[in-house]
Design an enzyme around this catalytic site. Structure first.
Site, PDB file in Angstrom:
ATOM      1  N   LEU A 135       0.784  -1.222   0.000  1.00  0.00           N
ATOM      2  CA  LEU A 135       0.000   0.000   0.000  1.00  0.00           C
ATOM      3  C   LEU A 135       0.828   1.291   0.000  1.00  0.00           C
ATOM      4  CD1 LEU A 135      -2.837  -1.127   2.437  1.00  0.00           C
ATOM      5  CD2 LEU A 135      -2.654  -1.507  -0.027  1.00  0.00           C
ATOM      6  N   CYS A 136       2.156   1.191  -0.082  1.00  0.00           N
ATOM      7  CA  CYS A 136       2.976   2.394  -0.227  1.00  0.00           C
ATOM      8  C   CYS A 136       2.861   2.906  -1.654  1.00  0.00           C
ATOM      9  CB  CYS A 136       4.450   2.096   0.073  1.00  0.00           C
ATOM     10  SG  CYS A 136       4.859   2.141   1.806  1.00  0.00           S
ATOM     11  N   HIS A 137       2.921   4.218  -1.787  1.00  0.00           N
ATOM     12  CA  HIS A 137       2.868   4.837  -3.103  1.00  0.00           C
ATOM     13  C   HIS A 137       4.245   4.804  -3.767  1.00  0.00           C
ATOM     14  CE1 HIS A 137      -0.690   6.524  -1.151  1.00  0.00           C
ATOM     15  NE2 HIS A 137      -1.185   6.582  -2.373  1.00  0.00           N
ATOM     16  N   MET A 157       8.590   5.980   5.135  1.00  0.00           N
ATOM     17  CA  MET A 157       8.800   4.556   4.891  1.00  0.00           C
ATOM     18  C   MET A 157      10.054   4.321   4.047  1.00  0.00           C
ATOM     19  SD  MET A 157       6.603   3.184   6.742  1.00  0.00           S
ATOM     20  CE  MET A 157       7.115   1.547   6.305  1.00  0.00           C
ATOM     21  N   GLU A 158      10.346   5.230   3.149  1.00  0.00           N
ATOM     22  CA  GLU A 158      11.549   5.095   2.328  1.00  0.00           C
ATOM     23  C   GLU A 158      12.802   5.240   3.185  1.00  0.00           C
ATOM     24  OE1 GLU A 158       8.187   5.532  -0.266  1.00  0.00           O
ATOM     25  OE2 GLU A 158       8.746   6.633   1.536  1.00  0.00           O
ATOM     26  N   ASP A 196      24.773  -9.224   6.443  1.00  0.00           N
ATOM     27  CA  ASP A 196      25.003 -10.245   5.427  1.00  0.00           C
ATOM     28  C   ASP A 196      26.482 -10.352   5.057  1.00  0.00           C
ATOM     29  OD1 ASP A 196      24.188 -12.185   3.383  1.00  0.00           O
ATOM     30  OD2 ASP A 196      24.781 -10.606   1.977  1.00  0.00           O
TER      31      ASP A 196
END
Length: 166
Positions: free
Chosen positions: A78-80, A115-116, A130
């Site tokens: 649902l992120c744009h 969010m980014e 990693d």
């Protein structure tokens, strides 16, 4: 007055939806996210001296974080889709065992870039894990949070979270 909680990603029938931002005014928006990774002293020294067998850890992590920030809409439902105008990832050593990361994102658009920034800092730290896990599987990624955001209808935000200063 207490603010009423609204679930903007759920419609009247309870179905998930992407919020319609087409009527929102475009503005300059920024976000700054933070995170930490704790590691064995030998790993920290190896990263600093660029002797980790997999390569130059911080440069690879920086690129991975930037790439992830640009693809947040593919990772978080649902992120744009956003056109980032800036994405920077910076690292800082607090000790040989504690590395901090910050991700700054910026755009001009109808929705924010929090969010980014959070995705960018998380993937940068995961990349460090990693690349160094052969030396230390007990590394800990902690204290990931949004430090600041600006722009948009809700205005500016500055976190009250205290980040580590070990």
């Amino acid at each position: 007055m207490e603010r009423e909680l609204q679930f903007t990603h759920i419609d009247e029938q309870g179905k998930a939806r992407m919020v319609d931002v087409s009527d929102k005014k475009a503005s300059e928006r920024t976000a700054l996210a933070y995170g930490e990774i704790y590691m064995k002293k030998a790993v920290g020294i190896g990263i600093k001296n660029q002797t980790i067998k997999k390569g130059e850890v911080l440069q690879v992590a920086r690129i991975a974080g930037i790439m992830a920030a640009k693809k947040t809409f593919e990772l978080i439902p649902l992120c744009h889709v956003l056109a980032l105008t800036k994405c920077e990832i910076d690292f800082s050593w607090n000790s040989d065992q504690l590395l901090t990361a910050q991700c700054l994102t910026k755009t001009i658009g109808p929705t924010g870039v929090e969010m980014e920034a959070l995705t960018g800092v998380n993937v940068a730290l995961l990349t460090i894990y990693d690349m160094c896990k052969a030396m230390d599987r007990e590394m800990r990624i902690t204290n990931v949070c949004l430090l600041e955001k600006s722009g948009g209808k809700s205005g500016d935000f500055i976190s009250t979270n205290q980040v580590s200063d070990e």
